[in-house]
Design a protein around this motif. Structure first.
Motif, PDB file in Angstrom:
ATOM      1  N   GLY A 234      -0.714  -0.952   5.528  1.00 53.35           N
ATOM      2  CA  GLY A 234       0.444  -1.832   5.558  1.00 53.35           C
ATOM      3  C   GLY A 234       0.442  -2.874   4.464  1.00 53.35           C
ATOM      4  N   LYS A 235      -0.380  -2.692   3.431  1.00 51.69           N
ATOM      5  CA  LYS A 235      -0.425  -3.633   2.316  1.00 51.69           C
ATOM      6  C   LYS A 235      -0.845  -2.905   1.044  1.00 51.69           C
ATOM      7  CE  LYS A 235      -3.697  -6.679   2.163  1.00 51.69           C
ATOM      8  NZ  LYS A 235      -4.629  -7.770   2.520  1.00 51.69           N
ATOM      9  N   MET A 236      -0.574  -3.517  -0.076  1.00 51.16           N
ATOM     10  CA  MET A 236      -0.934  -2.939  -1.360  1.00 51.16           C
ATOM     11  C   MET A 236      -2.414  -3.181  -1.662  1.00 51.16           C
ATOM     12  SD  MET A 236       1.216  -1.337  -3.359  1.00 51.16           S
ATOM     13  CE  MET A 236       2.340  -0.484  -2.264  1.00 51.16           C
ATOM     14  N   PRO A 237      -3.069  -2.243  -2.356  1.00 54.02           N
ATOM     15  CA  PRO A 237      -4.476  -2.440  -2.726  1.00 54.02           C
ATOM     16  C   PRO A 237      -4.598  -3.417  -3.894  1.00 54.02           C
ATOM     17  CG  PRO A 237      -3.662  -0.402  -3.678  1.00 54.02           C
ATOM     18  CD  PRO A 237      -2.559  -0.928  -2.792  1.00 54.02           C
TER      19      PRO A 237
ATOM     20  N   ILE B 128       5.764  -3.745   3.556  1.00 56.31           N
ATOM     21  CA  ILE B 128       4.441  -3.688   2.931  1.00 56.31           C
ATOM     22  C   ILE B 128       4.056  -5.085   2.446  1.00 56.31           C
ATOM     23  CG2 ILE B 128       3.043  -2.685   1.083  1.00 56.31           C
ATOM     24  CD1 ILE B 128       3.885  -0.636   3.138  1.00 56.31           C
ATOM     25  N   ALA B 129       2.837  -5.497   2.781  1.00 59.45           N
ATOM     26  CA  ALA B 129       2.359  -6.825   2.373  1.00 59.45           C
ATOM     27  C   ALA B 129       1.776  -6.787   0.969  1.00 59.45           C
ATOM     28  CB  ALA B 129       1.304  -7.325   3.357  1.00 59.45           C
ATOM     29  N   ASN B 130       1.804  -7.928   0.306  1.00 63.98           N
ATOM     30  CA  ASN B 130       1.199  -8.041  -1.017  1.00 63.98           C
ATOM     31  C   ASN B 130      -0.321  -7.930  -0.900  1.00 63.98           C
ATOM     32  OD1 ASN B 130       3.494  -8.504  -2.738  1.00 63.98           O
ATOM     33  ND2 ASN B 130       3.688 -10.528  -1.804  1.00 63.98           N
ATOM     34  N   PRO B 131      -1.011  -7.518  -1.958  1.00 68.52           N
ATOM     35  CA  PRO B 131      -2.477  -7.445  -1.925  1.00 68.52           C
ATOM     36  C   PRO B 131      -3.077  -8.828  -1.740  1.00 68.52           C
ATOM     37  CG  PRO B 131      -1.675  -7.156  -4.158  1.00 68.52           C
ATOM     38  CD  PRO B 131      -0.472  -7.107  -3.270  1.00 68.52           C
TER      39      PRO B 131
END
Length: 211
Positions: free
Chosen positions: A150-153, A117-120
């Protein structure tokens, strides 16, 4: 230049870039230690890679305690989080913490699958916003966004209003830590900014502890 890698008896070929680095995709490997061999003409060598596909609740609780302590001391999020001896991004930790909250609310204590998971892109902060009772729906929303994008909001909606990513990480670390300390989920979590984090315990007018 082409470099040959051998993992579990299967060969992979990669081409080195201008910096002399060759990369290959190994697909999905089973948990545990895998020996990897590499060769280019007369040059060869070997190394080991350790694969983790899931984390235990115990490992995540220990990591959450560390995240909470780090924020209290430094008033900011850690750039990485160690879980079971493996280093993850804060976004990956947040995904696992969110999944743990969803699972624990459903009475499940099973291992949680690790996900990239990618950072926002622009993580937001939040001023102290009060007590959040529907943190389960917030956790579900975060998991859904992470799974689909695939990333955080940057932010997440709640009955208290919009909660910034940074405050959400702090709140979720405290929820998992609370479960570790008390063996149950809290009825609510206080949403507060990282700058207001403190080790002191606040008493309300009725002298009951807020958590």
């Amino acid at each position: 230049a082409k470099v040959t890698f051998t993992v579990d008896g299967k060969k992979y070929e990669g081409t080195s870039n201008t910096k002399g680095v060759a990369k290959v995709s190994l697909g999905v490997l089973s948990d545990g230690t895998h020996k990897i061999k590499y060769s280019k003409d007369s040059f060869s060598g070997s190394s080991k890679i350790y694969v983790v596909n899931s984390v235990t609740l115990k490992q995540l609780m220990a990591a959450s305690n560390n995240v909470e302590k780090y924020i209290v001391k430094n008033h900011k999020l850690p750039s990485t989080v160690k879980i079971g001896g493996i280093t993850y991004s804060t976004a990956e930790y947040m995904y696992l913490a969110s999944k743990a909250i969803v699972n624990l609310k459903a009475g499940k204590k099973t291992n949680i699958a690790v996900k990239d998971i990618a950072n926002p892109s622009s993580p937001s902060s939040t001023y102290s916003a009060g007590n959040l009772y529907n943190y389960l729906s917030v956790a579900k929303s975060i998991v859904k966004t992470a799974d689909s994008k695939g990333k955080m909001p940057n932010t997440v909606s709640s009955k208290l209003g919009t909660i910034g990513y940074k405050a959400a990480v702090y709140a979720f670390a405290r929820i998992v830590s609370f479960y570790d300390d008390n063996g149950r989920m809290p009825s609510y979590v206080e949403i507060k900014s990282l700058s207001s984090s403190s080790t002191s315990t606040t008493l309300n007018a009725k002298n009951t502890i807020k958590d």
